[in-house]
Write a protein that holds these residues in place. Structure first.
Motif, PDB file in Angstrom:
ATOM      1  N   PRO A   6      11.052 129.297 -55.357  1.00 44.04           N
ATOM      2  CA  PRO A   6      10.503 127.942 -55.296  1.00 44.04           C
ATOM      3  C   PRO A   6      11.609 126.895 -55.370  1.00 44.04           C
ATOM      4  O   PRO A   6      12.557 127.020 -56.142  1.00 44.04           O
ATOM      5  CB  PRO A   6       9.580 127.888 -56.524  1.00 44.04           C
ATOM      6  CG  PRO A   6       9.183 129.309 -56.749  1.00 44.04           C
ATOM      7  CD  PRO A   6      10.386 130.131 -56.396  1.00 44.04           C
ATOM      8  N   GLY A   7      11.467 125.867 -54.522  1.00 48.78           N
ATOM      9  CA  GLY A   7      12.467 124.807 -54.460  1.00 48.78           C
ATOM     10  C   GLY A   7      13.461 124.972 -53.339  1.00 48.78           C
ATOM     11  O   GLY A   7      14.192 124.022 -53.013  1.00 48.78           O
ATOM     12  N   GLU A  30      15.008 125.075 -49.657  1.00 52.93           N
ATOM     13  CA  GLU A  30      14.760 124.430 -48.375  1.00 52.93           C
ATOM     14  C   GLU A  30      14.737 125.511 -47.290  1.00 52.93           C
ATOM     15  O   GLU A  30      15.659 126.328 -47.199  1.00 52.93           O
ATOM     16  CB  GLU A  30      15.855 123.416 -48.058  1.00 52.93           C
ATOM     17  CG  GLU A  30      15.873 122.208 -48.982  1.00 52.93           C
ATOM     18  CD  GLU A  30      14.698 121.275 -48.726  1.00 52.93           C
ATOM     19  OE1 GLU A  30      14.229 121.213 -47.561  1.00 52.93           O
ATOM     20  OE2 GLU A  30      14.241 120.622 -49.686  1.00 52.93           O
ATOM     21  N   SER A  83      10.816 122.501 -44.524  1.00 51.59           N
ATOM     22  CA  SER A  83       9.966 122.230 -45.680  1.00 51.59           C
ATOM     23  C   SER A  83      10.630 122.828 -46.911  1.00 51.59           C
ATOM     24  O   SER A  83      11.732 123.387 -46.839  1.00 51.59           O
ATOM     25  CB  SER A  83       8.564 122.822 -45.490  1.00 51.59           C
ATOM     26  OG  SER A  83       7.715 122.444 -46.561  1.00 51.59           O
ATOM     27  N   THR A  84       9.937 122.722 -48.035  1.00 49.12           N
ATOM     28  CA  THR A  84      10.414 123.276 -49.297  1.00 49.12           C
ATOM     29  C   THR A  84       9.425 124.326 -49.788  1.00 49.12           C
ATOM     30  O   THR A  84       8.207 124.138 -49.672  1.00 49.12           O
ATOM     31  CB  THR A  84      10.547 122.168 -50.362  1.00 49.12           C
ATOM     32  OG1 THR A  84      11.430 121.166 -49.871  1.00 49.12           O
ATOM     33  CG2 THR A  84      11.094 122.730 -51.665  1.00 49.12           C
ATOM     34  N   SER A 108       7.141 126.092 -52.253  1.00 52.27           N
ATOM     35  CA  SER A 108       6.473 125.708 -53.500  1.00 52.27           C
ATOM     36  C   SER A 108       6.137 126.915 -54.364  1.00 52.27           C
ATOM     37  O   SER A 108       6.181 126.844 -55.595  1.00 52.27           O
ATOM     38  CB  SER A 108       5.190 124.928 -53.193  1.00 52.27           C
ATOM     39  OG  SER A 108       4.294 125.718 -52.420  1.00 52.27           O
ATOM     40  N   ARG A 109       5.805 128.045 -53.709  1.00 56.86           N
ATOM     41  CA  ARG A 109       5.467 129.262 -54.457  1.00 56.86           C
ATOM     42  C   ARG A 109       5.905 130.488 -53.666  1.00 56.86           C
ATOM     43  O   ARG A 109       5.946 130.473 -52.434  1.00 56.86           O
ATOM     44  CB  ARG A 109       3.956 129.351 -54.709  1.00 56.86           C
ATOM     45  CG  ARG A 109       3.360 128.255 -55.559  1.00 56.86           C
ATOM     46  CD  ARG A 109       1.828 128.356 -55.589  1.00 56.86           C
ATOM     47  NE  ARG A 109       1.371 129.609 -56.189  1.00 56.86           N
ATOM     48  CZ  ARG A 109       0.078 129.987 -56.199  1.00 56.86           C
ATOM     49  NH1 ARG A 109      -0.842 129.222 -55.623  1.00 56.86           N
ATOM     50  NH2 ARG A 109      -0.273 131.114 -56.773  1.00 56.86           N
ATOM     51  N   ASP A 149       2.792 135.370 -59.071  1.00 54.14           N
ATOM     52  CA  ASP A 149       3.930 134.608 -58.546  1.00 54.14           C
ATOM     53  C   ASP A 149       5.254 135.204 -59.008  1.00 54.14           C
ATOM     54  O   ASP A 149       5.350 135.781 -60.098  1.00 54.14           O
ATOM     55  CB  ASP A 149       3.847 133.156 -59.003  1.00 54.14           C
ATOM     56  CG  ASP A 149       2.775 132.382 -58.238  1.00 54.14           C
ATOM     57  OD1 ASP A 149       1.893 133.040 -57.651  1.00 54.14           O
ATOM     58  OD2 ASP A 149       2.832 131.150 -58.227  1.00 54.14           O
ATOM     59  N   CYS A 176       4.562 129.872 -49.826  1.00 54.32           N
ATOM     60  CA  CYS A 176       3.807 128.627 -49.664  1.00 54.32           C
ATOM     61  C   CYS A 176       4.780 127.453 -49.539  1.00 54.32           C
ATOM     62  O   CYS A 176       5.846 127.454 -50.165  1.00 54.32           O
ATOM     63  CB  CYS A 176       2.880 128.400 -50.859  1.00 54.32           C
ATOM     64  SG  CYS A 176       1.667 129.722 -51.101  1.00 54.32           S
ATOM     65  N   ALA A 185       5.611 123.183 -49.539  1.00 51.15           N
ATOM     66  CA  ALA A 185       5.229 121.925 -50.185  1.00 51.15           C
ATOM     67  C   ALA A 185       4.584 120.980 -49.180  1.00 51.15           C
ATOM     68  O   ALA A 185       3.809 120.094 -49.558  1.00 51.15           O
ATOM     69  CB  ALA A 185       6.449 121.265 -50.818  1.00 51.15           C
ATOM     70  N   ASP A 186       4.885 121.170 -47.873  1.00 58.64           N
ATOM     71  CA  ASP A 186       4.351 120.295 -46.825  1.00 58.64           C
ATOM     72  C   ASP A 186       3.440 121.098 -45.899  1.00 58.64           C
ATOM     73  O   ASP A 186       3.569 122.316 -45.768  1.00 58.64           O
ATOM     74  CB  ASP A 186       5.492 119.688 -45.995  1.00 58.64           C
ATOM     75  CG  ASP A 186       6.551 119.042 -46.874  1.00 58.64           C
ATOM     76  OD1 ASP A 186       6.180 118.153 -47.648  1.00 58.64           O
ATOM     77  OD2 ASP A 186       7.727 119.441 -46.779  1.00 58.64           O
TER      78      ASP A 186
END
Length: 641
Positions: free
Chosen positions: A281-282, A284, A294-295, A297-298, A305, A318, A320-321
């Motif tokens: 997560p986090g 790019e 995008s980034t 998220s999961r 997770d 997953c 973030a966008d």
């Protein structure tokens, strides 16, 4: 729990057994998996070795063992109580001939690891089977008969393993018992193989002296018969060899998207197997070939997770966008994405009985990506016995060659030598859905990266609107002498009277100019239709109604042209005429020449014609005159707007 129950011997024993079972199951569940193959020349002992591994790992049930002992007595094993090869040689033809024909997969495990082993055939004519077995392998055991040393098939299979990208090689010098465990002979074989391996780029291998018959250095080492050998046993090496190298995990992140995971409106993720690298997560990421970023998220799995997913794990990522991503796309590290291109150089291993058709369109499947591709004439064929590069016009069954290919749209890839997941592909026949070749991409061609579509303000809709008609390609197909050109000419005259903008492409006329360099071989016929299809497409883009009169004998090429055009614009017209009727007409005297042997590759005589299966229009030239046929076609294609 009462103290008396806790002290009860039976209860304590049952508890310990349950705990042991639970611990065993947990340990077994988390064992790593090693896929490996055995290969080598005929009678080097591949099947016997695998049978020994199954036997020593206690993977044979009592009824199987009894049947094996009975079969061994029936076949006759020269004093050996059990013929271990019969555990693997499952085909009746294999047992009758004493050889391996197909790839036989077997499963076994030890305390440290689970295994899937493929017993690959040694005969040259079963090269495609060997490549199939090697395609998913992490390691190859190359057997050598200690009496014979390094043979042609040893070199052949070593080259194929290197070509497929197997980095872990074991040189198992078998039948040491038949040379009295002579260290000098063993050392000479290893030195001979090392020199060959270096010449084809194999950087390292592990040599082990074994006897599948006696069991020397199979499960324990050193054997009392080889006190001079200080390395590991075969099983010990298989248990400890690194399956997924740290190099793969250190590479940039790559995840080919298998499917879009959307169980409900609140969750949208993209599932697949991480090919290389790691993701958390986090991070790019970039979606290819679109290039959108995008980034993460999961990183989700069935068990929950993850803080980080690594190469070899199946995960759902997953974003973030809300960006577009679907099956066939590749999610990659944003700062180190792979390439996307539509023209490549590749090595092909031809696996079909029918030879490769140069210029014919095949499906190319690379990971989860599926595109249409055409293969050019091979640059050369590789003689894997001598490593010579030979001139070739096509590739036959079991041939290996290097050729250029072009896809109908860009695909995301990396050279096979760097990434097997994004560099290895198969070719599929569009009509039979049979796999015809396996391939390894080398690099994209420079022109693939420098040639781009130029946007135009006046598009095909504007061209068609100006002419007040819907573009179409009326594709007349049939035997020579069927009347294609005559009927097409009649149709064009009627369209001209209706003030329609048309153009007629006739087979003979085209061969005076555009295709004057082509003959009548199967490959030339395919290229002839490809060029005509491209011209017809350009004319349809200009808003014209295009009529083409070509024998176009192969369904695959007619289907290729159909796919060049929007739905509904390709009209296949089968000018159906029996061969004897077409031959009686023989206006140009071509059938007579073909029957006399003066005209080779003539359709209907010594070259096949594949009639359309579901043409839009069928014309019976026995029952209709050309004028009646033209009227029938005009009525069928109305309205024209």
């Amino acid at each position: 729990m009462s103290d008396s129950l806790a002290q009860d011997p039976v209860y304590k024993t049952e508890t310990l057994i349950a705990e042991d079972i639970e611990a065993y199951l947990d340990q077994h569940q988390h064992k790593t998996m090693l896929r490996f193959i055995t290969c080598g020349s005929v009678d080097d002992g591949k099947s016997t070795l695998i049978g020994r591994l199954l036997y020593d790992s206690k993977m044979i049930f009592e009824d199987q063992l009894a049947a094996l002992e009975a079969d061994s007595k029936r076949v006759g094993t020269q004093g050996q109580e059990i013929d271990f090869a019969l555990l693997v040689d499952g085909l009746a033809a294999e047992r009758e001939q004493g050889i391996t024909i197909d790839v036989a997969y077997r499963f076994f495990n030890t305390e440290k690891r689970k295994f899937i082993v493929a017993d690959c055939p040694g005969h040259e004519q079963y090269t495609r089977n060997m490549v199939t077995g090697a395609s998913t392998a992490d390691l190859a055991v190359i057997l050598i008969d200690a009496r014979k040393g390094v043979l042609v098939q040893t070199r052949r299979h070593s080259y194929l393993c290197h070509l497929i990208g197997i980095k872990n090689l074991v040189l198992a010098v078998n039948k040491m018992d038949l040379i009295d465990y002579d260290q000098t002979k063993y050392d000479a074989i290893v030195a001979n193989y090392a020199a060959f391996a270096k010449s084809i780029g194999i950087e390292r291998f592990t040599a082990i002296p074994i006897s599948g018959f006696k069991g020397d250095n199979i499960t324990t080492a050193p054997s009392a018969n080889t006190p001079w050998y200080t390395g590991p046993s075969l099983v010990a090496h298989l248990e400890t060899v690194e399956v997924l190298s740290s190099e793969d995990q250190a590479k940039p992140f790559r995840l080919p998207v298998q499917w879009v995971n959307r169980p409900n409106l609140d969750f949208r993720g993209f599932s697949g197997l991480i090919a290389t690298g790691a993701v958390k997560p986090g991070d790019e990421v970039r979606v290819l070939p679109s290039g959108k970023t995008s980034t993460v998220s999961r990183v989700v799995t069935f068990d929950g997770d993850l803080d980080e997913g690594v190469a070899g794990q199946s995960v759902t990522v997953c974003f973030a966008d809300e960006i577009d991503c679907s099956r066939g796309n590749v999610i990659a590290a944003a700062d180190a994405p792979p390439q996307a291109a539509d023209q490549f150089e590749a090595t092909l291993v031809w696996m079909a009985d029918e030879a490769m058709h140069v210029g014919r369109a095949y499906w190319l499947k690379l990971g989860t990506q599926m595109v249409s591709t055409t293969v050019q004439q091979p640059k050369y064929e590789i003689n894997v016995n001598t490593m010579e590069h030979l001139a070739a016009k096509t590739l036959q069954l079991n041939s290996i060659g290097v050729a250029e290919l072009a896809t109908d749209k860009p695909i995301v890839f990396e050279p096979y030598a760097e990434n097997r997941a994004l560099g290895g592909f198969i070719l599929i026949d569009k009509l039979t859905n049979a796999t015809v070749a396996a391939g390894m991409l080398h690099f994209s061609l420079r022109r693939a990266q420098n040639v781009h579509w130029q946007p135009l303000d006046i598009d095909r809709r504007e061209h068609a609107r100006l002419k007040n008609q819907t573009p179409r390609v009326l594709w007349f197909t049939g035997l020579s002498g069927a009347g294609k050109s005559t009927i097409a000419n009649e149709v064009e005259k009627r369209l001209n009277l209706m003030n329609r903008h048309t153009f007629l492409l006739d087979g003979d006329n085209i061969r005076h100019g555009l295709n004057r360099d082509l003959g009548f071989t199967e490959a030339d016929r395919i290229e002839n239709i490809r060029r005509v299809g491209e011209v017809a497409k350009l004319m349809a883009d200009a808003g014209l109604i295009v009529l083409t009169a070509f024998i176009s004998p192969f369904r695959a090429e007619r289907e290729m042209v159909r796919k060049m055009l929007p739905d509904g614009e390709f009209i296949e017209i089968y000018v159906e005429t029996p061969l004897d009727v077409a031959e009686r007409r023989d206006v140009k005297g071509l059938y007579k020449k073909a029957r006399a042997g003066d005209l080779k590759n003539f359709t209907g005589i010594d070259s096949p014609y594949e009639p359309p299966e579901n043409p839009e229009i069928r014309v019976d030239t026995v029952a209709m005159t050309p004028a009646q046929a033209a009227e029938h076609i005009i009525r069928a294609i109305l309205p024209l707007k």
